[in-house]
Every structure is written in structure tokens, then in C-alpha cells.
Design an enzyme around this catalytic site. Structure first.
Site, short mmCIF file in Angstrom:
data_model
loop_
_atom_site.label_atom_id
_atom_site.label_comp_id
_atom_site.label_asym_id
_atom_site.label_seq_id
_atom_site.Cartn_x
_atom_site.Cartn_y
_atom_site.Cartn_z
N HIS A 132 1.58 -4.40 -3.65
CA HIS A 132 1.12 -4.66 -5.01
C HIS A 132 1.55 -3.58 -5.99
O HIS A 132 1.46 -3.78 -7.21
CB HIS A 132 -0.41 -4.86 -5.04
CG HIS A 132 -1.21 -3.61 -4.87
ND1 HIS A 132 -1.76 -3.22 -3.67
CD2 HIS A 132 -1.57 -2.66 -5.76
CE1 HIS A 132 -2.43 -2.11 -3.83
NE2 HIS A 132 -2.32 -1.74 -5.09
N ASP A 162 0.19 -6.14 2.65
CA ASP A 162 0.22 -5.30 1.45
C ASP A 162 1.03 -4.03 1.69
O ASP A 162 0.62 -2.94 1.31
CB ASP A 162 -1.20 -4.95 0.99
CG ASP A 162 -1.20 -4.44 -0.46
OD1 ASP A 162 -0.20 -4.67 -1.17
OD2 ASP A 162 -2.19 -3.79 -0.86
N SER A 240 -3.02 3.88 -4.63
CA SER A 240 -2.49 2.82 -3.77
C SER A 240 -1.13 3.21 -3.21
O SER A 240 -0.23 3.63 -3.94
CB SER A 240 -2.36 1.52 -4.56
OG SER A 240 -3.62 1.04 -4.95
#
Length: 395
Positions: A132, A162, A240
């Protein structure tokens, strides 16, 4: 008018009164040498702990007061400092942008899209991050802690996990891979440290513990990511794709998401376990995607199965002719010549492992390799059957 003699008397009385005042003040503020007050300049430099000892005679008199120098740091602080010093050069700041054409000038320009974190995987220049972080981006730049930056090329993505892999052309001496640990033997309470770029603030270290194991979160594709690590080490937007480390500096996970009603840190963060990362990343480097075993069939969505009130499982809609599924005797959904719909087989188990949804089927097949033969339990028109099927490589 006051005579000269009276003025002289008044002056003498005033001088005597002033002298008496100075004598009284001296008696009030005089102390023996051992008890004299410390000059204000010295007192303001004395630590608060020392003044507390003077005011409370019953308190311990030998409390050491030290400046926080490297010589008296606690062992845990020293280890954390060293871990950050060694690992931070391996953590990178990723910025992404989209290429767009200006409506009026027709000039092509880059529009900033977002940022995140990544880390060096190997000496070849592969960088691991979240899917993402680079999703829908046209351009990505990778910056190291010394502010040197390199353009990145997308190698592969795994939306179901992911995870994504980028490639940069950097000098080998600049690339310092993070040693990889094992997540299968992690325990709640173990130290967890996260390095990342929250809110664009590069090279930020947060510490905490593993607060839970075996969590499940949804990936961008909607397929659950199982056995996720939960930590209370502060993870915010921008973290992230960064590494989650144990106290020895080994990689135990990739930070991927937070649980927060406000969108900021709320005490719960999630990381993809390193055992998953260890097999996904090589697949992405070699193939650009995950090459997984399975059965070449088209299945109904979970929402469709619920709408038709089918039993929990996966309904087969279609399959290629002369494929493994057809050879195994599986049947797809079809229409009769009168237009009636005849439902196909509903897969409810694989080798005694229950299948209640399409994601269950996907995750179960990850435990096998192409060429393995599995026993599928299916429901066909209300009858339960067990059919052996050979798994194949799905593109």
C-alpha cells in the site's frame, strides 16, 4: 521655623534608628558558619534531589546524582542505542508520486502521492516495503539516513500479503541488509522495536513489547493476513513498510497497519511476521508475484454464496476443459437446455481442513506445493463426496 539645634537632634535620632534597624536585621539572618545559606548562584545549580534530602532528614542521604553520560547508562539503554546505530543505515524513507499532464500547458509533471518506510533486503539492492506504500504510484524514490537518494524500480507486489519489493542501483558498500530472525517462536512480552518515518519524520525509533500473537488483518485485496504480530511499539502513518526488530536487532516483522479510531497511534500496531516475509520476498524477486499452487477453477464470491443461502464453502462456477479439476471429477455450475441453473460442487474441506470462504481456500493451498495431491470434500446436490485432486501452478 525649626531651630538649628532641633534639626541636629532630629538627624541624630534618625541615624540611631537606622543603625538599630541594621543590628536587628543582622541578628535575624545570622547563622553559624556551618549553617549559612548557600549563595543563590550555587543553590540554583543544585539538583532537586539534593534539596529534597536537606528538607527531609528521614530520607536516604546517599542517593547518587549523575549526569546521563555514556558511562552510567543502563545496559538496556546501551543495547537500544547500539541497535539503532547499527540498524538505522538499513532503513530507508520511500516517497512516491504520480505522473500527470497539466491540463493547460500539457506538460508532464510529478504529483506527490505519499511516503512510507522500507529496508534493505540484500546486497543486490532489493528494498522491502508494504504494497500500500507504492500502490498506484508511477515514481518512487528511496532515501537513506545520510540523505542520499536513489530512484527505485518496482520488482513485484503481493497485495494478499501487503508486501512489495523495489530495486535501486546503489553501491554495494551502502547496502546493509537487516539480519532475519524467526517469528514462529515469538512470545507475548518480548521486546519489540520499530524504526520508520512516521509523518515523514525520518529515522524514528519506538520501543515496546509484543502484545499479542496470531492476529488477523485484511490485506488490500481483501484476503486475510494470518498470524500477524501485534505490538504496542508506537506505529503511525509513515511507519508502514519499516522493520520490527527484536532486542538483538533481528527482523521479526514488517510494520503494516495500526488500529486507531483517530488514525494516529492508539497503542495497537500490526506487523507481518518474518516467516511469511521470508518466502514471499524471494517469490517476488524471482517472478514478480506469488506463484502459488491451487486448482484452475472459477469460484463464486462469498457475497454471492450468502445471497443464495448456500452452505459455508466455495461454489465452483467454471473450470477449463481437460484440466486437473475436470480429470478429478469436479463439476461446475451449469444451465440446462431449459434454462435452469444447476449448482456446481461446493468445496467444504481440503484434507480435513474446513473451508468456509474463498480466502480459506487460498490460505490452505499456501501450505502445499504444485504437484501435491489433496482430498477435496465437496457437496454435490446435497451429497458429500471426497475427490483427490492434483494441485497445479496458478498464473
Amino acid at each position: 521655623m525649626i531651630s538649628a539645634s532641633k534639626r541636629s537632634t532630629i538627624v541624630v535620632l534618625a541615624v540611631m534608628n537606622l543603625g538599630l534597624m541594621f543590628m536587628v536585621a543582622g541578628l535575624l539572618f545570622w547563622r553559624p558558619n556551618a549553617e549559612r545559606m548557600v549563595p543563590p548562584a550555587v543553590e540554583t545549580q543544585r539538583p532537586a534531589v539534593a534539596s529534597k534530602v536537606v528538607e527531609e532528614p528521614d530520607a536516604a542521604q546517599d542517593i547518587p546524582v549523575h549526569a546521563p553520560t555514556a558511562g552510567n547508562l543502563a545496559d538496556s539503554e546501551t543495547r537500544t542505542i547500539e541497535l539503532f546505530r547499527v540498524t538505522s543505515p538499513s532503513v530507508v524513507h520511500i516517497t512516491t508520486s504520480k505522473v500527470a499532464r497539466d491540463y493547460f500547458s500539457m506538460n508532464v509533471q510529478e504529483i506527490p502521492q505519499g511516503s512510507g518506510t522500507g529496508f534493505v533486503w540484500d546486497k543486490a539492492g532489493h528494498i522491502v516495503t508494504n504494497n500500500h506504500v507504492i500502490q498506484n504510484a508511477d515514481v518512487a524514490m528511496v532515501a537513506f539516513d545520510d540523505q542520499t537518494s536513489f530512484p527505485a524500480k518496482l520488482v513485484g507486489v503481493a497485495p494478499d500479503k501487503d508486501l512489495a519489493v523495489l530495486l535501486i542501483d546503489a553501491p554495494p558498500e551502502r547496502l546493509r541488509p537487516i539480519p532475519r530472525g524467526v517469528s514462529a517462536d515469538l512470545e507475548v512480552g518480548r521486546t519489540a522495536l520499530a524504526i520508520g518515518n512516521p509523518f515523514g519524520l525520518d529515522q524514528t525509533l519506538t520501543t515496546g513489547v509484543i502484545s499479542a500473537l496470531g492476529r488477523e488483518i485484511k490485506s488490500d485485496s481483501g484476503v486475510p493476513i494470518k498470524d500477524v504480530i501485534q505490538t504496542d511499539a508506537a506505529i503511525n502513518p509513515g511507519n508502514s513498510g519499516g522493520p520490527l526488530l527484536d532486542r538483538s536487532g533481528q527482523l521479526i516483522g514488517v510494520n503494516t497497519a495500526i488500529y486507531s479510531p483517530s488514525g494516529a497511534y492508539a497503542g495497537i500496531g500490526f506487523a507481518i511476521p518474518v516467516d511469511t516475509v521470508r518466502w514471499v520476498v524471494p517469490e517476488l524477486i524471482e517472478h514478480g508475484r506469488i506463484i502459488r499452487p491451487g486448482i484452475a477453477i472459477t469460484v463464486a464470491s462469498d457475497s454471492m454464496s450468502k445471497r443464495f443461502k448456500l452452505p459455508p464453502g466455495v461454489l465452483i462456477l467454471d473450470m477449463p476443459e481437460r484440466g486437473n479439476a475436470e480429470r478429478a471429477g469436479l463439476r461446475p455450475t451449469r444451465r440446462t437446455r431449459f434454462g435452469d441453473i444447476v449448482l456446481g460442487d461446493i468445496i467444504v474441506a481440503v484434507d480435513d481442513m474446513a473451508v468456509a470462504s474463498t480466502s480459506d481456500l487460498t490460505l490452505i493451498f499456501e501450505n502445499y506445493e504444485s504437484g501435491d495431491v489433496v482430498d477435496l470434500t465437496v457437496i454435490r446436490q446435497g451429497t458429500e463426496l471426497v475427490l483427490p485432486v492434483e494441485l497445479e501452478t496458478l498464473d
